[in-house]
Design an enzyme around this catalytic site. Structure first.
Site, PDB file in Angstrom:
ATOM      1  N   CYS A 126      -6.219   3.380   2.444  1.00 58.18           N
ATOM      2  CA  CYS A 126      -6.985   2.268   3.015  1.00 58.18           C
ATOM      3  C   CYS A 126      -7.627   2.704   4.333  1.00 58.18           C
ATOM      4  O   CYS A 126      -8.609   3.434   4.324  1.00 58.18           O
ATOM      5  CB  CYS A 126      -6.094   1.036   3.163  1.00 58.18           C
ATOM      6  SG  CYS A 126      -7.012  -0.502   3.422  1.00 58.18           S
ATOM      7  N   HIS A 252      -4.161   0.586  -2.093  1.00 62.34           N
ATOM      8  CA  HIS A 252      -2.785   0.828  -1.661  1.00 62.34           C
ATOM      9  C   HIS A 252      -1.933   1.306  -2.844  1.00 62.34           C
ATOM     10  O   HIS A 252      -1.274   0.501  -3.519  1.00 62.34           O
ATOM     11  CB  HIS A 252      -2.182  -0.449  -1.073  1.00 62.34           C
ATOM     12  CG  HIS A 252      -2.732  -0.799   0.267  1.00 62.34           C
ATOM     13  ND1 HIS A 252      -2.149  -0.376   1.447  1.00 62.34           N
ATOM     14  CD2 HIS A 252      -3.826  -1.512   0.622  1.00 62.34           C
ATOM     15  CE1 HIS A 252      -2.856  -0.825   2.472  1.00 62.34           C
ATOM     16  NE2 HIS A 252      -3.881  -1.515   1.998  1.00 62.34           N
ATOM     17  N   GLU A 254       0.867   2.765  -2.859  1.00 58.67           N
ATOM     18  CA  GLU A 254       2.315   2.602  -2.650  1.00 58.67           C
ATOM     19  C   GLU A 254       2.865   1.358  -3.338  1.00 58.67           C
ATOM     20  O   GLU A 254       4.049   1.290  -3.687  1.00 58.67           O
ATOM     21  CB  GLU A 254       2.647   2.561  -1.155  1.00 58.67           C
ATOM     22  CG  GLU A 254       2.167   1.336  -0.398  1.00 58.67           C
ATOM     23  CD  GLU A 254       0.766   1.446   0.168  1.00 58.67           C
ATOM     24  OE1 GLU A 254       0.465   0.756   1.169  1.00 58.67           O
ATOM     25  OE2 GLU A 254      -0.042   2.214  -0.399  1.00 58.67           O
TER      26      GLU A 254
END
Length: 280
Positions: A126, A252, A254
């Site tokens: 990001c 993102h 993750e």
């Protein structure tokens, strides 16, 4: 082994098949059989509250399980990165996660520059992708005042700016690009190698984007746009092909990593860091 799940199901009147623990047992075996160590520097401004990056830290651990390595996270306050070589030299890989606001930005830019110039595996998430674009524009393309409209509205070269069809006069409430969006991966890129496919879906949470006005300038100087929205309108991922692993993504990753299924980008980062450290 204690048949506790059977007791729970019996008492709650639940009919369920025998649980398949194959993937979990494999994960446990991977955790206990790790033999290598790798240090990943996480450069952020919230490192005093590490839970702010909990998903990123867990995703790194997930990758370490499958790659056979203990991942040691070096927590680095981006405001302290004045001499990048001194502070980052002990890191086998670097990650710049998401964030908002201009505090500590120059330290993150210095980290991205250090990774690019020294071929240190880098993953920008990001804001971390936006940082990589700003750094490249400044130090490779010669746009010395390149910046994001979020950090310097007076910059003449806002390589990161509002999303298409937005401007500085709109009410910011509800303008985040939020949720899952598809991304088309460019053939022959490191992104394609990591994912093994050409269409992915990832989760977003941001307001600013890669400014398409600078697409040609940046790509002519060697930056590769490795992923876009399916209509090619929005830049989603970038990479530097001269480096072994240097990827920035606007989303993102993750959020989609799991203990038994590490995210391919985190796995790629850890594998690349291990390969350089152990000459694999």
């Amino acid at each position: 082994k204690s048949h506790f799940s059977e007791v729970v199901c019996r008492e709650l009147g639940i009919t369920a098949p025998e649980p398949d623990l194959t993937s979990w047992l494999e994960m446990i075996n991977n955790i206990h059989s790790r033999t290598k160590n790798v240090t990943i520097g996480l450069i952020g401004k919230y490192v005093q509250l590490r839970d702010a990056y909990l998903s990123v830290a867990e995703a790194l651990n997930h990758a370490g399980y499958e790659c056979g390595a203990y991942v040691d996270i070096k927590w680095i306050d981006s405001e302290t990165v004045t001499d990048a070589a001194e502070i980052l030299s002990g890191c086998d890989g670097l990650i710049v996660p998401g964030g908002f606001g201009n505090r500590g930005i120059e330290g993150k830019i210095a980290a991205a520059k250090y990774a690019r110039e020294n071929d240190v595996p880098y993953l920008g998430i990001c804001l971390g992708m936006q940082i990589a674009v700003i750094e490249y524009a400044r130090n490779v393309c010669g746009l010395t005042d390149a910046n994001s409209g979020e950090f310097d509205d007076t910059s003449k070269n806002k390589v990161i700016d509002f999303m298409p069809d937005q401007n500085e006069h709109i009410n910011k409430g509800g303008t985040l690009r939020l949720g899952a969006y598809p991304c088309k991966i460019t053939h022959g890129t490191l992104m394609e190698k990591c994912y093994g496919t050409d269409i992915i879906s990832e989760r977003h949470r941001h307001r600013y984007e890669f400014n398409n006005t600078y697409r040609e300038i940046l790509t002519d100087s060697g930056l590769v746009i490795s992923g876009t929205s399916p209509d090619n309108r929005i830049v989603e991922t970038i990479e530097i092909p001269q480096n072994k692993f240097y990827i920035g993504v606007q989303y993102h990753p993750e959020f989609k990593s799991r203990p038994t299924k590490p995210h391919p980008l985190f796995k790629g980062l850890v594998n690349s860091a291990l390969a350089q450290k152990y000459d694999l």
